[in-house]
Enzyme design. Structure first.
Site, PDB file in Angstrom:
ATOM      1  N   TYR A  32       0.843  -1.215   0.000  1.00  0.00           N
ATOM      2  CA  TYR A  32       0.000   0.000   0.000  1.00  0.00           C
ATOM      3  C   TYR A  32       0.871   1.256   0.000  1.00  0.00           C
ATOM      4  O   TYR A  32       1.130   1.842   1.039  1.00  0.00           O
ATOM      5  CB  TYR A  32      -0.898   0.019   1.236  1.00  0.00           C
ATOM      6  CG  TYR A  32      -1.744  -1.222   1.419  1.00  0.00           C
ATOM      7  CD1 TYR A  32      -2.802  -1.496   0.542  1.00  0.00           C
ATOM      8  CD2 TYR A  32      -1.508  -2.101   2.462  1.00  0.00           C
ATOM      9  CE1 TYR A  32      -3.575  -2.624   0.698  1.00  0.00           C
ATOM     10  CE2 TYR A  32      -2.294  -3.239   2.634  1.00  0.00           C
ATOM     11  CZ  TYR A  32      -3.320  -3.495   1.751  1.00  0.00           C
ATOM     12  OH  TYR A  32      -4.087  -4.606   1.921  1.00  0.00           O
ATOM     13  N   TRP A  36      -4.012   6.006   2.891  1.00  0.00           N
ATOM     14  CA  TRP A  36      -5.370   5.462   2.953  1.00  0.00           C
ATOM     15  C   TRP A  36      -6.177   6.200   4.011  1.00  0.00           C
ATOM     16  O   TRP A  36      -5.649   6.530   5.091  1.00  0.00           O
ATOM     17  CB  TRP A  36      -5.348   3.969   3.293  1.00  0.00           C
ATOM     18  CG  TRP A  36      -5.540   3.098   2.092  1.00  0.00           C
ATOM     19  CD1 TRP A  36      -6.685   2.440   1.751  1.00  0.00           C
ATOM     20  CD2 TRP A  36      -4.587   2.784   1.076  1.00  0.00           C
ATOM     21  NE1 TRP A  36      -6.488   1.744   0.580  1.00  0.00           N
ATOM     22  CE2 TRP A  36      -5.218   1.941   0.141  1.00  0.00           C
ATOM     23  CE3 TRP A  36      -3.261   3.150   0.845  1.00  0.00           C
ATOM     24  CZ2 TRP A  36      -4.562   1.450  -0.982  1.00  0.00           C
ATOM     25  CZ3 TRP A  36      -2.615   2.663  -0.270  1.00  0.00           C
ATOM     26  CH2 TRP A  36      -3.268   1.823  -1.171  1.00  0.00           C
ATOM     27  N   TRP A  38      -9.026   5.652   6.269  1.00  0.00           N
ATOM     28  CA  TRP A  38      -9.241   5.361   7.693  1.00  0.00           C
ATOM     29  C   TRP A  38      -7.957   4.898   8.367  1.00  0.00           C
ATOM     30  O   TRP A  38      -7.771   5.108   9.554  1.00  0.00           O
ATOM     31  CB  TRP A  38     -10.442   4.448   7.938  1.00  0.00           C
ATOM     32  CG  TRP A  38     -10.404   2.989   7.571  1.00  0.00           C
ATOM     33  CD1 TRP A  38      -9.867   2.434   6.468  1.00  0.00           C
ATOM     34  CD2 TRP A  38     -10.989   1.909   8.331  1.00  0.00           C
ATOM     35  NE1 TRP A  38     -10.086   1.071   6.467  1.00  0.00           N
ATOM     36  CE2 TRP A  38     -10.779   0.730   7.599  1.00  0.00           C
ATOM     37  CE3 TRP A  38     -11.682   1.816   9.532  1.00  0.00           C
ATOM     38  CZ2 TRP A  38     -11.226  -0.528   8.030  1.00  0.00           C
ATOM     39  CZ3 TRP A  38     -12.128   0.581   9.964  1.00  0.00           C
ATOM     40  CH2 TRP A  38     -11.901  -0.569   9.224  1.00  0.00           C
ATOM     41  N   ASP A  39      -7.027   4.337   7.587  1.00  0.00           N
ATOM     42  CA  ASP A  39      -5.722   4.005   8.153  1.00  0.00           C
ATOM     43  C   ASP A  39      -5.093   5.245   8.769  1.00  0.00           C
ATOM     44  O   ASP A  39      -4.525   5.216   9.865  1.00  0.00           O
ATOM     45  CB  ASP A  39      -4.761   3.488   7.079  1.00  0.00           C
ATOM     46  CG  ASP A  39      -5.218   2.180   6.454  1.00  0.00           C
ATOM     47  OD1 ASP A  39      -6.286   2.166   5.832  1.00  0.00           O
ATOM     48  OD2 ASP A  39      -4.502   1.170   6.595  1.00  0.00           O
ATOM     49  N   TYR A  85       0.972   0.165  -7.723  1.00  0.00           N
ATOM     50  CA  TYR A  85      -0.336  -0.129  -7.147  1.00  0.00           C
ATOM     51  C   TYR A  85      -1.425  -0.102  -8.217  1.00  0.00           C
ATOM     52  O   TYR A  85      -1.418   0.745  -9.111  1.00  0.00           O
ATOM     53  CB  TYR A  85      -0.674   0.901  -6.047  1.00  0.00           C
ATOM     54  CG  TYR A  85      -1.985   0.604  -5.389  1.00  0.00           C
ATOM     55  CD1 TYR A  85      -2.074  -0.365  -4.395  1.00  0.00           C
ATOM     56  CD2 TYR A  85      -3.155   1.254  -5.796  1.00  0.00           C
ATOM     57  CE1 TYR A  85      -3.292  -0.675  -3.811  1.00  0.00           C
ATOM     58  CE2 TYR A  85      -4.376   0.948  -5.214  1.00  0.00           C
ATOM     59  CZ  TYR A  85      -4.431  -0.015  -4.225  1.00  0.00           C
ATOM     60  OH  TYR A  85      -5.637  -0.326  -3.658  1.00  0.00           O
ATOM     61  N   GLN A 111     -14.255   5.805   2.616  1.00  0.00           N
ATOM     62  CA  GLN A 111     -14.028   4.743   3.613  1.00  0.00           C
ATOM     63  C   GLN A 111     -14.643   5.169   4.950  1.00  0.00           C
ATOM     64  O   GLN A 111     -15.078   6.314   5.083  1.00  0.00           O
ATOM     65  CB  GLN A 111     -12.517   4.508   3.790  1.00  0.00           C
ATOM     66  CG  GLN A 111     -11.984   3.317   3.009  1.00  0.00           C
ATOM     67  CD  GLN A 111     -10.556   2.947   3.366  1.00  0.00           C
ATOM     68  OE1 GLN A 111      -9.794   3.773   3.847  1.00  0.00           O
ATOM     69  NE2 GLN A 111     -10.182   1.708   3.110  1.00  0.00           N
ATOM     70  N   GLY A 171     -14.205  -0.817   4.127  1.00  0.00           N
ATOM     71  CA  GLY A 171     -12.957  -1.125   4.816  1.00  0.00           C
ATOM     72  C   GLY A 171     -12.750  -2.624   4.964  1.00  0.00           C
ATOM     73  O   GLY A 171     -11.694  -3.061   5.392  1.00  0.00           O
ATOM     74  N   ASP A 173     -12.825  -5.321   2.579  1.00  0.00           N
ATOM     75  CA  ASP A 173     -12.904  -5.557   1.134  1.00  0.00           C
ATOM     76  C   ASP A 173     -13.614  -6.832   0.699  1.00  0.00           C
ATOM     77  O   ASP A 173     -14.515  -6.806  -0.103  1.00  0.00           O
ATOM     78  CB  ASP A 173     -11.492  -5.584   0.532  1.00  0.00           C
ATOM     79  CG  ASP A 173     -10.717  -4.310   0.847  1.00  0.00           C
ATOM     80  OD1 ASP A 173     -11.203  -3.488   1.623  1.00  0.00           O
ATOM     81  OD2 ASP A 173      -9.620  -4.154   0.297  1.00  0.00           O
ATOM     82  N   TRP A 361     -10.609 -10.421   5.084  1.00  0.00           N
ATOM     83  CA  TRP A 361     -11.752 -10.056   5.931  1.00  0.00           C
ATOM     84  C   TRP A 361     -12.756 -11.196   6.089  1.00  0.00           C
ATOM     85  O   TRP A 361     -13.879 -10.980   6.514  1.00  0.00           O
ATOM     86  CB  TRP A 361     -12.446  -8.817   5.365  1.00  0.00           C
ATOM     87  CG  TRP A 361     -11.643  -7.576   5.628  1.00  0.00           C
ATOM     88  CD1 TRP A 361     -10.774  -6.958   4.761  1.00  0.00           C
ATOM     89  CD2 TRP A 361     -11.590  -6.808   6.836  1.00  0.00           C
ATOM     90  NE1 TRP A 361     -10.207  -5.862   5.352  1.00  0.00           N
ATOM     91  CE2 TRP A 361     -10.686  -5.739   6.620  1.00  0.00           C
ATOM     92  CE3 TRP A 361     -12.230  -6.906   8.079  1.00  0.00           C
ATOM     93  CZ2 TRP A 361     -10.406  -4.775   7.596  1.00  0.00           C
ATOM     94  CZ3 TRP A 361     -11.947  -5.959   9.044  1.00  0.00           C
ATOM     95  CH2 TRP A 361     -11.048  -4.910   8.802  1.00  0.00           C
ATOM     96  N   GLU A 404      -0.466  -7.026   9.313  1.00  0.00           N
ATOM     97  CA  GLU A 404      -1.722  -6.351   8.963  1.00  0.00           C
ATOM     98  C   GLU A 404      -2.910  -6.975   9.692  1.00  0.00           C
ATOM     99  O   GLU A 404      -3.797  -6.281  10.175  1.00  0.00           O
ATOM    100  CB  GLU A 404      -1.897  -6.476   7.443  1.00  0.00           C
ATOM    101  CG  GLU A 404      -3.053  -5.726   6.843  1.00  0.00           C
ATOM    102  CD  GLU A 404      -3.066  -5.850   5.314  1.00  0.00           C
ATOM    103  OE1 GLU A 404      -2.173  -6.564   4.760  1.00  0.00           O
ATOM    104  OE2 GLU A 404      -3.951  -5.264   4.678  1.00  0.00           O
TER     105      GLU A 404
HETATM  106  C1  GLC Z   1      -7.199  -3.054   2.626  1.00  0.00           C
HETATM  107  C2  GLC Z   1      -8.190  -3.065   3.785  1.00  0.00           C
HETATM  108  C3  GLC Z   1      -8.636  -1.644   4.056  1.00  0.00           C
HETATM  109  C4  GLC Z   1      -7.426  -0.762   4.312  1.00  0.00           C
HETATM  110  C5  GLC Z   1      -6.395  -0.870   3.190  1.00  0.00           C
HETATM  111  C6  GLC Z   1      -5.079  -0.207   3.530  1.00  0.00           C
HETATM  112  O1  GLC Z   1      -7.782  -2.625   1.453  1.00  0.00           O
HETATM  113  O2  GLC Z   1      -9.272  -3.887   3.529  1.00  0.00           O
HETATM  114  O3  GLC Z   1      -9.513  -1.605   5.147  1.00  0.00           O
HETATM  115  O4  GLC Z   1      -7.797   0.552   4.474  1.00  0.00           O
HETATM  116  O5  GLC Z   1      -6.114  -2.223   2.935  1.00  0.00           O
HETATM  117  O6  GLC Z   1      -4.568  -0.706   4.716  1.00  0.00           O
END
Ligand code: GLC
Length: 439
Positions: A32, A36, A38-39, A85, A111, A171, A173, A361, A404
Site C-alpha cells: 500500500y 489510505w 481510515w488508516d 499499485y 471509507q 474497509g 474488502d 476479511w 496487517e
Molecule cells: C485493505 C483493507 C482496508 C485498508 C487498506 C489499507 O484494502 O481492507 O480496510 O484501508 O487495505 O490498509
C-alpha cells in the site's frame, strides 16, 4: 502472557516513523504505497501520543484530497510517479467529477469516517495543548463537510443510514457479507476495462481476494466513474448498494465526537445533532437481528438484512448503539469465542461455512477493530472482556509481529511465527500504542 510493554511501544513508534513519507503515512511498504483514509485516522491517533506535529500533518495531508462535495477519498495518491499499485489514479479517472481533487489525485470512493472520533481522542490526549486545539478548530468544518457528503449523496431514502456502492468503502474488502451482492454482477469480459492487479504479486495470493472478486471490484469502480462518482445513477443502477453496519456505526461515533467537541470548542452542532438522532434510531430499528443476536448490514437492492454475524455488527458497541440487553448478547458471544479457544475478535462468524481463517476479511483478527471493540466494551462496563480483547491483540503482536491481520484459532497460532498480510503495519502499531497508553 506477560508483554514487554516498553519494547512493544518502541517498536510501534519506530514503525510509524518509518512509514512516514513526507507529511503523510502509508499503511505499509510495498502493498500500500499511498495514503489510505481510515488508516491515516488511526495513524494520527498513534502519533498523538508521541509526536503531535505528525498527528496533525497526517490528517491535514488526508484532507488535502477532500473533494468539493465533501467526500474524503479512500486513497490519496500523493505521488503520481509511484506505479506499483492497482488501481492507480489514472484508472480511477476522477477528473470526471468537476469538484474532485486534482492535486493530490485521489480515488473516487470513500471509507469509514473515523476522523471525528480521532479528533476527539487527540484533544483528550492533549487537553491543554494550544496547537492541537487550534488544529481541532480548523479541521472541524472539514470533517463535518465529509459527513454532510454522506448524508447528502449516500442516504438514498433519507432514513439516516448511508449506503456504500463498493466493498472497498466498507474497509472490509472481501468480507462474505458482500458475496450475494457481488454475485448479482454479470461480468462481460469484452466490456470490462482490461487491468492488471498488483496485490497478488506482492502478497501471498491465498490471503488475497480472488480474481472473480477483483473483476467485480473493477466493474463497480467503472459504474462509479461513469456516474462521476457522486451522481444519482449510482443508487439507481448499482447491483451493490448496502447500508453497512460498520460505516454507519463509525459515522454515528464520529457524529457524537463532533457534538462533544463542538460543545467544548464553542461550535454550533445543530446540523450534526439532527443527523445523529435519525441515524441512531434507524440503526437500532433496521439493523438488529434477534436470531443472530447482533446488528447486520442492509441490502438496499433486495431490501433485506444481510444475515451474517461479523465484526461490523459487533463494532456497534463502539458507537454505543446497542441497548443494555443487546450489548450483553454481544458480550456473551465474544466470551463464548474466548472459551472456545479463539483469540477475539475474529472478523467473521467462525461457525459459518464462509469463514476462512486466513483470507483477509473472511475471518482473521484486525488490530484496529480490536481497538474499537475494546473501547466499546469498556463503555458498557464489560471490563473483563475488554481486557481480553486488548491482551489477545498484544499477545498476537508479541508473538507474530506487527502485521496487517492475524489468525484467530489458538491451535493454529501455536504453530506459526508470523501474522498475515503486510508487515510493519501502521494501524497495528497505532492500536498497540493507544491500547498500552490508555490503561
Ligand atoms: C485493505 C483493507 C482496508 C485498508 C487498506 C489499507 O484494502 O481492507 O480496510 O484501508 O487495505 O490498509
Amino acid at each position: 502472557m506477560k508483554f514487554n510493554k516498553e519494547k512493544l511501544i518502541k517498536e510501534a513508534q519506530q514503525i510509524l516513523v518509518n512509514n512516514r513519507r513526507g507529511k503523510f503515512s502509508i499503511p505499509c511498504s510495498k502493498l500500500y504505497p499511498f495514503q489510505w483514509n481510515w488508516d491515516s485516522g488511526f495513524v494520527s491517533l498513534g502519533f498523538g501520543h508521541f509526536n503531535k506535529k505528525f498527528a496533525i500533518e497526517e490528517l491535514e495531508s488526508l484532507f488535502s484530497g477532500q473533494w468539493q462535495n465533501g467526500m474524503v477519498p479512500h486513497i490519496i495518491f500523493h505521488s503520481e510517479k509511484e506505479k506499483t499499485y492497482f488501481p492507480n489514479y489514472d484508472f480511477w479517472g476522477t477528473e470526471i467529477n468537476a469538484g474532485a481533487s486534482m492535486k493530490p489525485r485521489t480515488s473516487g470512493i470513500t471509507q469509514p469516517p473515523v476522523h471525528g472520533f480521532v479528533l476527539e481522542e487527540l484533544v483528550k490526549q492533549n487537553p491543554e495543548n494550544e496547537e492541537i486545539l487550534a488544529f481541532a478548530k480548523s479541521i472541524f468544518p472539514k470533517i463535518v463537510h465529509s459527513h454532510r457528503f454522506l448524508y447528502q449523496y449516500r442516504d438514498r431514502d433519507k432514513d439516516g443510514l448511508v449506503f456504500i456502492f463498493h466493498p472497498w468503502e466498507s474497509g472490509r474488502d472481501n468480507s462474505p457479507l458482500w458475496d450475494e451482492s457481488l454475485d448479482r454482477i454479470v461480468i462481460d469480459p469484452a466490456k470490462l476495462r482490461p487491468y492488471q492487479r498488483k496485490d497478488n504479486t506482492i502478497s501471498d495470493p491465498s490471503e488475497r481476494p480472488t480474481q472473480a472478486q477483483y473483476d467485480r471490484y473493477v466493474y463497480l469502480l467503472e459504474l462509479g466513474r461513469v456516474n462521476a462518482y457522486d451522481g444519482p445513477g449510482i443508487a439507481a443502477e448499482s447491483p451493490f448498494l448496502v447500508q453497512d453496519s460498520l460505516i454507519n456505526a463509525i459515522l454515528i461515533k464520529s457524529n457524537q465526537s463532533l457534538i462533544n467537541l463542538g460543545t467544548q470548542l464553542n461550535i454550533d452542532t445543530k446540523e450534526i445533532e439532527e443527523w445523529q438522532q435519525q441515524s441512531l434510531k434507524t440503526y437500532q430499528e433496521k439493523l438488529w437481528n434477534e436470531d443472530l443476536a447482533c446488528f447486520t448490514g442492509y441490502d438496499l437492492r433486495s431490501e433485506k438484512q444481510i444475515k451474517h454475524k461479523e465484526i461490523g455488527g459487533i463494532s456497534s458497541l463502539f458507537a454505543e448503539i446497542p441497548n443494555q440487553e443487546q450489548a450483553k448478547k454481544i458480550n456473551d458471544y465474544l466470551m463464548s469465542l474466548h472459551h472456545r479457544d479463539y483469540f477475539i475478535c475474529p472478523s467473521f462468524d467462525v461457525d459459518s461455512p464462509l469463514f476462512d481463517s486466513k483470507r483477509y476479511w473472511r475471518g482473521p483478527i484486525w488490530p484496529q477493530m480490536n481497538w474499537m471493540v475494546h473501547q466499546g466494551l469498556k463503555a458498557y462496563g464489560y471490563e473483563a472482556t475488554a481486557d481480553i480483547v486488548k491482551a489477545d491483540l498484544l499477545e498476537l503482536v508479541s508473538k507474530l509481529g506487527f502485521t496487517e491481520y492475524f489468525e484467530s484459532q489458538k491451535s493454529v497460532v501455536a504453530t506459526i511465527d508470523k501474522g498475515y498480510g503486510g508487515e510493519n503495519f501502521s494501524w497495528t502499531a497505532s492500536s498497540v500504542i493507544d491500547l498500552i497508553y490508555n490503561q
